[in-house]
Enzyme design. Sequence first.
Site, PDB file in Angstrom:
ATOM      1  N   ILE A 582     -18.169  34.215  49.229  1.00 46.72           N
ATOM      2  CA  ILE A 582     -19.433  33.485  49.072  1.00 46.72           C
ATOM      3  C   ILE A 582     -19.220  32.081  48.538  1.00 46.72           C
ATOM      4  O   ILE A 582     -20.177  31.364  48.287  1.00 46.72           O
ATOM      5  CB  ILE A 582     -20.399  34.252  48.150  1.00 46.72           C
ATOM      6  CG1 ILE A 582     -19.759  34.536  46.787  1.00 46.72           C
ATOM      7  CG2 ILE A 582     -20.852  35.555  48.800  1.00 46.72           C
ATOM      8  CD1 ILE A 582     -20.675  35.212  45.789  1.00 46.72           C
ATOM      9  N   GLY A 583     -17.974  31.683  48.370  1.00 47.56           N
ATOM     10  CA  GLY A 583     -17.731  30.317  47.918  1.00 47.56           C
ATOM     11  C   GLY A 583     -16.279  30.116  47.516  1.00 47.56           C
ATOM     12  O   GLY A 583     -15.543  31.079  47.283  1.00 47.56           O
ATOM     13  N   THR A 584     -15.881  28.856  47.468  1.00 49.60           N
ATOM     14  CA  THR A 584     -14.522  28.502  47.067  1.00 49.60           C
ATOM     15  C   THR A 584     -14.603  27.450  45.976  1.00 49.60           C
ATOM     16  O   THR A 584     -15.313  26.456  46.106  1.00 49.60           O
ATOM     17  CB  THR A 584     -13.721  27.952  48.257  1.00 49.60           C
ATOM     18  OG1 THR A 584     -13.660  28.947  49.272  1.00 49.60           O
ATOM     19  CG2 THR A 584     -12.313  27.592  47.828  1.00 49.60           C
ATOM     20  N   VAL A 590     -14.526  32.989  45.620  1.00 50.96           N
ATOM     21  CA  VAL A 590     -15.433  33.952  45.003  1.00 50.96           C
ATOM     22  C   VAL A 590     -15.926  34.919  46.066  1.00 50.96           C
ATOM     23  O   VAL A 590     -16.351  34.508  47.149  1.00 50.96           O
ATOM     24  CB  VAL A 590     -16.618  33.246  44.322  1.00 50.96           C
ATOM     25  CG1 VAL A 590     -17.520  34.267  43.643  1.00 50.96           C
ATOM     26  CG2 VAL A 590     -16.120  32.225  43.311  1.00 50.96           C
ATOM     27  N   ASP A 704     -16.533  21.111  31.523  1.00 51.15           N
ATOM     28  CA  ASP A 704     -16.861  20.969  32.952  1.00 51.15           C
ATOM     29  C   ASP A 704     -18.276  21.445  33.230  1.00 51.15           C
ATOM     30  O   ASP A 704     -18.521  22.197  34.166  1.00 51.15           O
ATOM     31  CB  ASP A 704     -15.856  21.756  33.803  1.00 51.15           C
ATOM     32  CG  ASP A 704     -15.909  21.327  35.281  1.00 51.15           C
ATOM     33  OD1 ASP A 704     -16.509  20.276  35.570  1.00 51.15           O
ATOM     34  OD2 ASP A 704     -15.366  22.051  36.120  1.00 51.15           O
TER      35      ASP A 704
END
Length: 872
Positions: A582-584, A590, A704
Amino acid sequence: MASASSVSRLVVIIILINVGAISDATISVTTSAAGLLSSPIQLEREALLATGWWVNNWATTGNYTSDHCKWTGISCNSAGSVIGVSLLWYENDNIIGELGRFKFSCFPNLRSFKIRSNYLLSGSIPSEITVLSTIRTLELTSNNLTGSIPSTIGHLKRLRILDLSQNKLLTTLNMHSNRINGSIPLEIGNLNFLQVLGLSDNKLEGPIPSTIASLVNLKSLSLEYNNLIGPIPSTLGHLNRLTDLDLSENKLVGPIPSSVGHLNFLQDLDLSNNKLEGPIPSTIASLVNLTYLSLQDNNLTGPIPSTLGHLNRLTDLDLSENKLVGPIPSSVGHLNFLQDLDLSNNKLEGPIPSTIASLVNLKSLSLEYNNLTGSIPSTLGHLNRLTILDLSDNKLDGPIPPELMNCSKLTTLILGNNLLSGSIPSQIGKLQKLCYLDLSGNSINGKIPYQLGAIPGIHTVDLSMNNLSGGIPVFVRKVPHLDVSGNKFGGEIPTTLANAPPPHHKTIATRLVAIILAMVAFLALIFGILIIRRRRDKEVEPTGTGEITNCADEFAIWNYDGRITFQDMIEATEDFDIKYCIGTGGYGSVYRARLPSGKVVALKKLHRSETEELASLESFRNEARLLSQIRHRNIVKLYGFCLHKTCMFLIYEYMEMGSLFCVLRTDEEAVGLDWTKRVNIVKGMAHALSYLHHHCTPPIVHRDISSNNILLNSELEAFVADFGIARLLNFDSSNRTLLAGTFGYIAPELAYTMVVTEKCDVYSFGVVALEVLVGRHPEALLSSSSSSLDKNIKLIDLLDPRLPPPGDQMIRQDIILVSTVVFSCLRSQPKYRPTMQLVSNEFIARNKTPMQKPFHEISILELRNQEMYLVD
């Protein structure tokens, strides 16, 4: 099975589906009987002939033509490809045989397929029907079809109308995980022979229709992981054949209807993660066949009914994260088959009932975050199958009973933040499987028993904030994560330490010890990493069982509750198949993973090439170490991690809405983020950062904070995530660092001082908070220093134009407060920025004096010039 004469009693189903499209199916070229390659059009004609349905019609009527597009009930596009089939009994009474005669794979452009009222059409619905990627209408009503509805029918992504009524179909409709949106239609109630209805893990909205109560034959109802709202219909009590009912992970409100007690055959009941209110109905005690009951994470109030003790077949009981009050009823001891009991995060009072000792099958007992008093019952030592015991954050007093050390299978023992006294029992050495021990924040005295260091797999020990004295045994010093700060030790300082902050305050007097130990631990960590890298090729591959036999083994999964295994993660993601990604992120991808329990988690896997990099390995360890220690409702929960030479991943709670960045950049989702939700997101961020800066010792600076690292759950609540580059602040150190963070969110002073302070996070918070108000990254506002420009910009013109201007006076005042705080956080000089604790307190108190101007006249300059936040 219904007979042909009982069609009036057969299933009626009309479901409207409106979801996204998928690509058209392709068709393979085959060889004809003559040995020549057939064209796709020719293949379609041959497939129609093969059914025999039209041949029979020609024999009766003599209406033959070679052009199949002119055959009865056939529609074609301009290229001659079949796009529609519609056969009714009065047009063609020769449709006989099984539906499987029709080769659906030969019709890549079929949009409509209707065969109705043909009682000679039999057989099951072939699973091949799911290749019809272009199908929009599928009507097979009033035939003689049997068998079950294919579960893969949910793959027909363009389907709008599905009518399978008045057949002899079996009773399962399972369309989970298909991104179906819209509401559940009222017509669902016509499925009066349905036994299994699975609509879980979609995007369904609206209320649960009361017509579901007409499904009197239903045995399993799964509606979990949707966005359903409204109350649970009391009419569900009519479904007295149900064995499984799962409505979890929705937005249901109101009370649990007492009629649930009518579901006498119910075995699994899961209503967790909703917004249910009111007391637990005493009628639940009538569900004597219940083995699994989860009401976790709601707003339930009142006491735990003593009648729950009648549910003597329960193996799992989870009432955690509610607002339950009163004592734990002694009748809980009647639940003889119970394996997992979780009553944590409530307002329970009184002593721990000694009757819990009767739960001889208990493996996990979680009573943390309540107001329990009295001593720890010595009879808990009878629970020789117990692996997890968490009694932390209560008001328990007295000594730790030595009998507790008879629980020889314990891997996790957490008794922190109580009023415990006395010494640590020397019998603790009997806990040979212990991995995690937390006795912090008590009044425990005496010496640390040397037997603690003889436990072979112990991984984390937190003895901080007690009255321990004497020396620290040499073998205890070898525990990888050891925190002994805030005690009365004399003599030699230990050579290892807590390399993560404890979750609660410590005194300034103990900070020096913690700082020295942190420096030593950091050097030990780097040395350990180098050794691991050298030994990596010699390590034996994991067995894949996922069982934890030695928690010091870094190549195994470790977590608080032991319920997540390595094998669970591999199977849930099909060995990290891309379809679950679902994402990088910066150093990993992820994945979304559903555990065998049904719980969905997010799994962040480090890119394999980066496991060779020392910096990435340190980021991984850093995030695992910090998140395993800190607890806050606005900080993402870490469930566990795995560190192995070929597989490194972290397991988090799953956030349904993803990152704040993505939500703000999707118009449809951004509009759903109304002003109240946006204000609450800013407040949630502030509370989380205040916790990190002021409630952890040493303080933690995230470094962050960006909209990519703020995650939103299904309620659009904010959670701070991604602690890969977070840093502990040492009070006697310069805290210099390499420039790190996300461009556009980094505090300006880091560019020339490289000194990390809490004020770096304050600035980043201000950028994200302004982004929430504006709806995009506020680059122009950050670069603007012109007072004249600020004077001409009004606050109302700054706000996200995709939302209507705030009309409610209270929310307007909140926006003014947030805006004022934001601009104070963005001041160029760190000393003039407020602390996050001040910001958090301002949001809690909401005591700012209202501006004496109409909302639409307030300028950015006025907000920048507010003086109340000038602090050093």
